[in-house]
Write an enzyme that holds these catalytic residues in place. Structure first.
Site, mmCIF file in Angstrom:
data_model
loop_
_atom_site.group_PDB
_atom_site.id
_atom_site.type_symbol
_atom_site.label_atom_id
_atom_site.label_comp_id
_atom_site.label_asym_id
_atom_site.label_seq_id
_atom_site.Cartn_x
_atom_site.Cartn_y
_atom_site.Cartn_z
ATOM 1 N N PHE A 25 7.568 -2.920 -13.288
ATOM 2 C CA PHE A 25 8.304 -4.177 -13.365
ATOM 3 C C PHE A 25 7.519 -5.370 -12.819
ATOM 4 O O PHE A 25 7.945 -6.509 -12.964
ATOM 5 C CB PHE A 25 9.665 -4.059 -12.657
ATOM 6 N N ASP A 26 6.370 -5.090 -12.202
ATOM 7 C CA ASP A 26 5.549 -6.216 -11.714
ATOM 8 C C ASP A 26 4.104 -5.732 -11.567
ATOM 9 O O ASP A 26 3.864 -4.560 -11.216
ATOM 10 C CB ASP A 26 6.071 -6.736 -10.380
ATOM 11 N N ILE A 46 7.582 -7.672 1.898
ATOM 12 C CA ILE A 46 8.622 -6.686 2.153
ATOM 13 C C ILE A 46 8.106 -5.712 3.198
ATOM 14 O O ILE A 46 6.908 -5.426 3.284
ATOM 15 C CB ILE A 46 9.057 -5.968 0.864
ATOM 16 N N PHE A 66 4.225 1.408 -5.090
ATOM 17 C CA PHE A 66 3.171 0.388 -5.199
ATOM 18 C C PHE A 66 1.800 1.077 -5.329
ATOM 19 O O PHE A 66 1.464 1.947 -4.489
ATOM 20 C CB PHE A 66 3.147 -0.518 -3.966
#
Length: 567
Positions: A62-63, A82, A125
């Site tokens: 999504f990114d 975050i 990530f």
């Protein structure tokens, strides 16, 4: 056996920490690519620049910074990222790649993030650390190699020429002077360069190689530099210093070797012959007269050569060697000279002074020895025999009379030898020895001669062997005292009023034998007598009569009178 089991358990534990996922406060980190060397790890308070891909547990992306084409820049430990990323990125090395699994409570929690991240989503990530710095960082320099002899290092306001390779922390090359085949030239400490280079170049010696690590805030900062240097990039420069000078510099003279005997030093307007090697400060040769096997010849102090050489060649001795270091503003300046000499280059000339002279110079004569008794000396029209050695000022022997069977012979004033030697042979006593130095305009001139370089000063070692006094130009015989008042009666030995050639010859020979007269030296006496008789036998009947006989001085007077009458 127990010890072996314990060792196996420890090794397995280490292997798992390095290669398998490990929890970091509920964050799971998998280090799947680590660099061989890691001089520094991310800690709280550091700035980082990194690429990332973010997926959900189902693998849906999504990114991605890769898709955006711009890496992420963040500050660790300040709550600007975050929480899971701040925990997961701590301890990373430059060029490390790791997968960080972040539970929802350390990501976007129950609220999620709009339509992109659903509530209570675990995020994965994939991180690649590109850069790392801290606001407390300084410019770091590391000397790779330095020359043994370093008499000067870069200070502020100096002008430096250097080669470099510039890379990012991840090894990406962003600029290179080597690729352009041209040094980077700049003032140091005056704001011409980024702050990190202004600091990193200080203290460098010519020939030194050093690495300079520059944090972003002393590099190109947030703006970066075009497409080559991204925003907030740490820079690494590998630098080779080529040369250095200051606009206040004058020439420097070093390694000066002056001969013990120096009777004269060069001045403005002298014409000099010298050999040289021309190099840059790093020792690279750009020109040499030795390779051409000929000296460089020029007037000095008059603008015929670069200003620094004009200065560096003054006040030198023949046979002197010296090194002349010339800053560019006294050499070829910012423009350089063709392909061989780049702009703003410091030049180093190692020169060997062969000889010099001034167009106003005359010969110099140094008497080595002279006989105590000297009744007569050499002069114009004299026939002489002499020994000689002919050398250059540096002692190179060119010619020597000892190489020939007979003594050298010269009729002085008859253009039989170069002008300077003709002058230097005059006023000598038989047995005298002298050294005569002849400037080129009284020698063989700018063109030189076979075996003699152009514009060479010549040194003759002379010894006069014998001397035959001469007669004035146009004369074959001269009286050494007064001639007989009744010359014809003296010639006419048998008193018959006629003088044949045989009788004439006997009379002339008798005068020479008795020291009353002298014939022209260097000619056959019989030939001289024949010419003299022919001149007096005006009707060419083989006899001289009283009305035909005239002394040459009388003939000259009559000729001058006739010319005066015509005028």
């Amino acid at each position: 056996m127990f010890a072996v089991c314990v060792l196996i358990l420890v090794l397995n534990a280490l292997f798992c920490v390095e290669c398998n996922p490990s929890p970091v406060g509920d964050v799971v980190v998998e280090r799947y690519s680590t660099p061989a060397a890691c001089p520094r790890e991310v800690k709280n308070g550091d700035h980082v620049r990194y690429h990332y891909n973010v997926t959900l547990l189902d693998g849906k992306t999504f990114d991605s910074s890769h898709q955006k084409g711009v890496p992420k820049v963040g500050l660790i430990g300040e709550g600007r990222l975050i929480a899971g990323i701040e925990k997961g990125i701590v301890g990373m090395c430059i060029n490390e790649r790791r997968k960080v699994t972040v539970p929802s409570h350390l990501a976007y929690g129950a609220a999620g993030a709009g339509d992109v991240v659903p509530p209570d989503a675990t995020l994965v990530f994939d991180l690649h650390l590109l850069d790392l710095w801290n606001n407390a960082d300084m410019v770091v320099t590391k000397t790779i190699s330095t020359p043994k002899d370093c008499r000067r290092s870069i200070m502020r306001t100096d002008f430096a020429r250097y080669h470099f390779n510039g890379t990012l922390l991840d090894g990406t090359l962003f600029d290179s002077s080597y690729a352009r085949e041209q040094t980077h030239d700049s003032l140091v400490g005056e704001g011409w360069l980024i702050k990190g280079l202004d600091e990193g170049l200080l203290g460098m010696c010519v020939g030194e190689i050093r690495t300079v690590v520059i944090p972003p805030f002393k590099g190109y900062g947030e703006k970066g530099l075009g497409q080559e240097v991204p925003s907030q990039a740490t820079l690494i420069y590998s630098i080779l210093l080529v040369d250095i000078h200051n606009t206040k510099d004058n020439i420097t003279v070093e390694n000066q070797v002056v001969p013990e005997s120096c009777t004269r030093k060069s001045v403005v307007g002298d014409y000099m012959r010298y050999h040289y090697n021309g190099t840059f400060l790093n020792g690279v040769t750009f020109d040499t007269s030795y390779q051409r096997n000929t000296t460089y010849n020029t007037y000095i102090g008059m603008g015929y050569v670069i200003t620094g050489m004009d200065q560096g060649l003054l006040d030198v001795c023949v046979g002197e060697t010296r090194r002349v270091i010339i800053p560019p503003h006294l050499a070829y300046g910012e423009q350089g000279a063709g392909k061989d000499i780049p702009g703003s280059a410091v030049l180093v000339f190692d020169v060997d002074i062969i000889d010099f002279h001034n167009p106003k110079d005359n010969i110099t004569v140094e008497i080595i020895s002279k006989p105590e008794i000297c009744n007569e000396t050499s002069d114009a029209n004299d026939l002489i025999h002499y020994h000689y050695n002919c050398s250059l000022m540096d002692g190179t022997l060119l010619f020597a009379s000892g190489n020939y069977e007979n003594h050298q012979e010269a009729l002085l004033g008859a253009d039989k030898v170069i002008d300077g030697l003709d002058q230097g042979l005059r006023g000598m006593c038989v047995g005298e020895k002298r050294v005569v130095t002849v400037p080129p305009h009284l020698g063989h001139g700018e063109k030189g001669a076979t075996g003699v370089p152009g514009s060479a000063v010549l040194v003759f070692e002379l010894e006069l062997i014998d001397l035959a006094k001469g007669v004035p130009p146009g004369y074959l015989f001269v009286w050494l005292g007064e001639s007989p008042q009744e010359l014809f009666d003296s010639l006419d030995m048998n008193k018959n009023k006629e003088v044949p050639e045989e009788e004439f010859g006997e009379f002339i020979k008798l005068q020479v034998a008795e020291g009353k007269g002298r014939m022209k030296p260097g000619m056959d006496p019989e030939e001289i007598i024949a010419d003299m008789f022919k001149n007096q036998d005006r009707n060419h009947d083989g006899l001289i009569t009283p009305d035909e006989l005239k002394l040459k001085v009388e003939e000259d007077q009559e000729r001058e009178a006739a010319q005066h009458t015509e005028l």
